[in-house]
Design a protein around this motif. Structure first.
Motif, mmCIF file in Angstrom:
data_model
loop_
_atom_site.group_PDB
_atom_site.id
_atom_site.type_symbol
_atom_site.label_atom_id
_atom_site.label_comp_id
_atom_site.label_asym_id
_atom_site.label_seq_id
_atom_site.Cartn_x
_atom_site.Cartn_y
_atom_site.Cartn_z
ATOM 1 N N ASN A 1 0.829 -1.204 0.000
ATOM 2 C CA ASN A 1 0.000 0.000 0.000
ATOM 3 C C ASN A 1 0.866 1.259 0.000
ATOM 4 N N GLY A 2 2.104 1.145 0.465
ATOM 5 C CA GLY A 2 3.016 2.276 0.385
ATOM 6 C C GLY A 2 3.368 2.584 -1.062
ATOM 7 N N ASP A 3 3.625 1.539 -1.859
ATOM 8 C CA ASP A 3 3.898 1.735 -3.278
ATOM 9 C C ASP A 3 2.662 2.281 -4.000
ATOM 10 N N SER A 4 1.490 1.765 -3.623
ATOM 11 C CA SER A 4 0.248 2.260 -4.231
ATOM 12 C C SER A 4 0.057 3.737 -3.930
ATOM 13 N N ALA A 5 0.384 4.145 -2.699
ATOM 14 C CA ALA A 5 0.227 5.548 -2.317
ATOM 15 C C ALA A 5 1.086 6.459 -3.186
ATOM 16 N N LYS A 6 2.287 6.020 -3.524
ATOM 17 C CA LYS A 6 3.166 6.824 -4.388
ATOM 18 C C LYS A 6 2.550 7.013 -5.764
ATOM 19 N N ILE A 7 1.982 5.942 -6.304
ATOM 20 C CA ILE A 7 1.378 6.009 -7.637
ATOM 21 C C ILE A 7 0.123 6.863 -7.616
ATOM 22 N N VAL A 8 -0.727 6.645 -6.606
ATOM 23 C CA VAL A 8 -1.971 7.422 -6.508
ATOM 24 C C VAL A 8 -1.663 8.901 -6.292
ATOM 25 N N ALA A 9 -0.652 9.202 -5.486
ATOM 26 C CA ALA A 9 -0.274 10.600 -5.238
ATOM 27 C C ALA A 9 0.095 11.287 -6.552
ATOM 28 N N LYS A 10 0.822 10.592 -7.392
ATOM 29 C CA LYS A 10 1.213 11.159 -8.690
ATOM 30 C C LYS A 10 -0.012 11.431 -9.550
ATOM 31 N N ARG A 11 -0.982 10.520 -9.530
ATOM 32 C CA ARG A 11 -2.196 10.696 -10.324
ATOM 33 C C ARG A 11 -3.040 11.855 -9.798
ATOM 34 N N ILE A 12 -3.095 12.006 -8.480
ATOM 35 C CA ILE A 12 -3.861 13.119 -7.904
ATOM 36 C C ILE A 12 -3.220 14.450 -8.284
ATOM 37 N N ARG A 13 -1.922 14.528 -8.177
ATOM 38 C CA ARG A 13 -1.224 15.768 -8.568
ATOM 39 C C ARG A 13 -1.490 16.093 -10.039
ATOM 40 N N GLN A 14 -1.456 15.065 -10.873
ATOM 41 C CA GLN A 14 -1.685 15.278 -12.302
ATOM 42 C C GLN A 14 -3.099 15.784 -12.560
ATOM 43 N N ALA A 15 -4.092 15.182 -11.909
ATOM 44 C CA ALA A 15 -5.483 15.617 -12.086
ATOM 45 C C ALA A 15 -5.666 17.068 -11.639
ATOM 46 N N MET A 16 -5.045 17.415 -10.516
ATOM 47 C CA MET A 16 -5.158 18.778 -10.007
ATOM 48 C C MET A 16 -4.437 19.766 -10.911
ATOM 49 N N GLU A 17 -3.310 19.374 -11.459
ATOM 50 C CA GLU A 17 -2.578 20.244 -12.390
ATOM 51 C C GLU A 17 -3.386 20.491 -13.660
ATOM 52 N N GLU A 18 -4.058 19.459 -14.152
ATOM 53 C CA GLU A 18 -4.881 19.624 -15.345
ATOM 54 C C GLU A 18 -6.018 20.602 -15.087
ATOM 55 N N LEU A 19 -6.621 20.535 -13.912
ATOM 56 C CA LEU A 19 -7.683 21.472 -13.564
ATOM 57 C C LEU A 19 -7.138 22.891 -13.446
ATOM 58 N N SER A 20 -5.979 23.028 -12.827
ATOM 59 C CA SER A 20 -5.369 24.354 -12.678
ATOM 60 C C SER A 20 -4.996 24.947 -14.029
ATOM 61 N N LEU B 1 -5.767 2.464 4.288
ATOM 62 C CA LEU B 1 -4.321 2.337 4.503
ATOM 63 C C LEU B 1 -3.560 3.084 3.411
ATOM 64 N N VAL B 2 -4.060 2.999 2.181
ATOM 65 C CA VAL B 2 -3.443 3.758 1.089
ATOM 66 C C VAL B 2 -3.581 5.252 1.365
ATOM 67 N N GLY B 3 -4.753 5.667 1.846
ATOM 68 C CA GLY B 3 -4.986 7.068 2.144
ATOM 69 C C GLY B 3 -4.059 7.600 3.219
ATOM 70 N N ARG B 4 -3.807 6.797 4.243
ATOM 71 C CA ARG B 4 -2.889 7.223 5.306
ATOM 72 C C ARG B 4 -1.454 7.303 4.777
ATOM 73 N N ALA B 5 -1.073 6.318 3.939
ATOM 74 C CA ALA B 5 0.262 6.363 3.335
ATOM 75 C C ALA B 5 0.380 7.516 2.349
ATOM 76 N N LEU B 6 -0.744 7.918 1.770
ATOM 77 C CA LEU B 6 -0.771 8.995 0.792
ATOM 78 C C LEU B 6 -0.229 10.305 1.368
ATOM 79 N N ILE B 7 -0.496 10.536 2.660
ATOM 80 C CA ILE B 7 -0.069 11.803 3.266
ATOM 81 C C ILE B 7 1.245 11.670 4.027
ATOM 82 N N HIS B 8 1.795 10.441 4.104
ATOM 83 C CA HIS B 8 3.038 10.245 4.845
ATOM 84 C C HIS B 8 4.237 10.610 3.968
ATOM 85 N N PRO B 9 5.214 11.328 4.515
ATOM 86 C CA PRO B 9 6.360 11.762 3.696
ATOM 87 C C PRO B 9 7.178 10.623 3.106
ATOM 88 N N GLN B 10 7.173 9.431 3.703
ATOM 89 C CA GLN B 10 7.925 8.316 3.146
ATOM 90 C C GLN B 10 7.240 7.663 1.951
#
Length: 582
Positions: free
Chosen positions: A240-259, A278-287
């Motif tokens: 889920n830590g690896d998933s959080a890294k991938i999802v974080a990138k997708r969220i940033r991309q979606a937000m950038e497209e809107l901006s 668990l992915v959501g909690r890892a999503l906000i963790h700096p690691q």
């Protein structure tokens, strides 16, 4: 001739808040074309599903190796009486290869790709209800270049990546409700199940008292803002830590497209289900995701915050059939996911994500027990280390892993096989993940989950030795001679494995094998996650609101009216914290 209004789609591009595109119709058509201008502010809602809630496809190499006609690794929406047989008849080895985290990825929508591989045909699971009202999810007029339907727009937001029969109702509900709050200054009637309602109606915990939401509060949040609902699948087999890294990138991309399209989009709200928490909690963790500054708040649904003993039970006895209390689709899903311990172990022993659902150190001691006639003979963990005391334990009949079940395909690790040693390395990473996110909760978090005495869950796993056994002395050294793979084992002393009966040296008679079985669950919960695990959120002292609910089964939680109402309430409360510049 008709006089009904023709809603025009709100276009998501620069200037969309200031213009709309209509289309020519015959003179006989008097229906007015009504455009809705999008506000400049947008607050995306990102939904993260639970385990087995994201569609996966396998690599080309694995597809070829398995001689499969398609590359579908996991797609629960296609399950049904007509096509379940092939999946349920798979051998454990075939499951191991099909659901290999090293050879699977999320089945993401790509409209430019082949329809049956990545495009509309593959994502036909998305169906839009007639009652959906969304200024964005509307069919483009036929004259529009590169015309897209409402369904295609939903697929582009990831709706087809997830188990739509389970989550589609929620996605449409959020999209419709959040973008239709008031009409001509009057609050829409459908909001009366949330606004002005005492949150105690949805079982708000009195330790975190909630005030009823007012019309003025909803109007302040909704005015000048729209909410785009996304669903991002993730590979639930990998960490889920690896998933959080991938999802974080997708969220940033979606937000950038809107901006880049001219909207103010600084933060998003995360809504999760089960493992998605668990992915959501890892999503906000700096690691891991390191997305703290982009997440305004999180709504957690039925999260196994500190793990669930059901994960142990399933690797020894298979998934539970929800029965008459559950959704029939979940009954089919249980059979396909693994109806016996060897089927589940073949997948989860080789999948870091699944192993992260095991109880963590925070769950405490004594949740795995052996009893005889109601008397406890032993319990684990004893020293707060379930990884060493249970998960990596070898040679004991009550260990987590039956080692012969780990690698039924017989391949070496480089070809998709596994070993007990590799699983132990995965468990080391699981322990690190558990420890890393143990105290990680967003300060603007809300949660709802089942704490239902009528929905028994495995708060502990109890192996009961048959009462006909007169003396269980030496029980800890017994060995398995038969295992039905569904929670019942026949045992004999370690030095009697050559026979199915153990010789009694004092009488010269043989002693038959002793039977032990896993008892039914007894803890309050939602038939999967016990309240003890979910309550870690309440006890953390970091949540704004917690709703301890009843009446729903784990996978179907977001079909429950109280779960949906508390989710909408939580989203609005989180949205109140948004700070805008335009």
């Amino acid at each position: 001739m008709t006089t009904a209004e023709r809603p025009l789609p709100a276009q998501q591009h620069v200037g969309a808040a200031r213009k709309a595109e209509g289309f020519a119709t015959p003179k006989q058509d008097k229906a007015p074309q009504c455009a809705r201008m999008l506000p400049r502010r947008v607050l995306p809602i990102i939904f993260l599903p639970g385990i087995m809630g994201s569609n996966l496809r396998m690599s080309a190499a694995r597809q070829q190796e398995m001689r499969r006609k398609d590359n579908i690794a996991w797609r629960p929406d296609v399950l049904g009486p007509t096509n379940i047989a092939g999946s349920t008849n798979e051998t454990p080895g075939e499951r191991q290869l099909r659901l290999d985290p090293l050879h699977t990825t999320v089945d993401i929508y790509d409209p430019s790709g082949p329809s049956d591989v990545s495009g509309d045909g593959r994502h036909a699971n998305v169906e839009i209800d007639e009652g959906l009202r969304s200024p964005l999810l509307v069919d483009d007029p036929i004259i529009v270049k590169n015309r897209r339907s409402a369904v295609q727009k939903a697929r582009a937001r990831g709706w087809g990546e997830v188990f739509f029969k389970s989550y589609g109702e929620l996605l449409q509900h959020l999209e419709s409700r959040l973008n239709n709050t008031f009409f001509e200054g009057t609050m829409r009637a459908e909001w009366r199940d949330v606004v002005g309602v005492d949150p105690q109606a949805w079982h708000a915990d009195p330790g975190l008292p909630q005030k009823a939401l007012t019309e003025d509060e909803l109007k302040k949040v909704a005015t000048g803002c729209w909410f785009a609902v996304y669903a991002f699948g993730y590979n639930w087999l990998q960490s889920n830590g690896d998933s959080a890294k991938i999802v974080a990138k997708r969220i940033r991309q979606a937000m950038e497209e809107l901006s880049e399209s001219g909207y103010e989009c600084k933060q998003a709200i995360i809504v999760t289900h089960s493992m998605g928490g668990l992915v959501g909690r890892a999503l906000i963790h700096p690691q891991f995701g390191n997305l703290w500054d982009k997440v305004l708040g999180i709504v957690h649904g039925v999260m196994p915050a500190i793990g669930a003993p059901a994960a142990y039970k399933r690797m020894r006895a298979g998934f539970e059939d929800p029965g008459i209390l559950g959704n029939p689709l979940e009954s089919i899903g249980a059979k396909v996911a693994g109806n016996s311990g060897d089927e589940v172990t073949a997948v989860l022993a080789n999948a870091p994500g699944g192993l992260q659902l095991l109880p963590s150190e925070s769950y405490g001691n004594g949740w795995l027990r052996v009893t005889h006639k109601g008397r406890e003979l032993g319990s684990w963990p004893r020293q707060g280390d379930p990884y060493r005391e249970i998960y990596k334990l070898r040679g004991s009949w009550y260990s987590l892993f039956v080692e012969d079940w780990i690698n039924p395909c017989g391949f070496p690790p480089e070809r998709g096989g596994g070993t007990f040693e590799r699983t132990c390395r995965y468990l080391d990473r699981v322990q690190h993940f558990h420890r890393t996110i143990a105290g990680t909760y967003h300060p603007n978090s809300y949660a709802h989950y089942g704490a239902d005495r009528g929905r028994q869950s495995f708060g502990e796993v109890v192996w009961a030795i048959d009462k006909d056994c007169p003396d269980p002395a030496g029980w800890y050294d017994w060995q398995i001679v038969r295992d039905n793979r569904q929670g019942t084992v026949d045992l004999v002393p370690w030095n009697s494995l050559r026979d199915t009966a153990a010789p009694d040296s004092s009488s010269g008679k043989s002693t038959p094998p002793v039977r032990a079985k896993i008892l039914s669950p007894e803890a309050a919960g939602d038939q999967t996650v016990p309240a003890k695990s979910a309550d870690h959120q309440l006890k953390s002292g970091l949540f704004k609101g917690v709703f301890r609910q009843t009446g729903y089964e784990h996978q179907s939680s977001y079909k429950d009216p109280r779960a949906i109402a508390s989710t909408l309430y939580s989203i609005v409360r989180i949205a109140q914290k948004a700070v805008w510049t335009c």
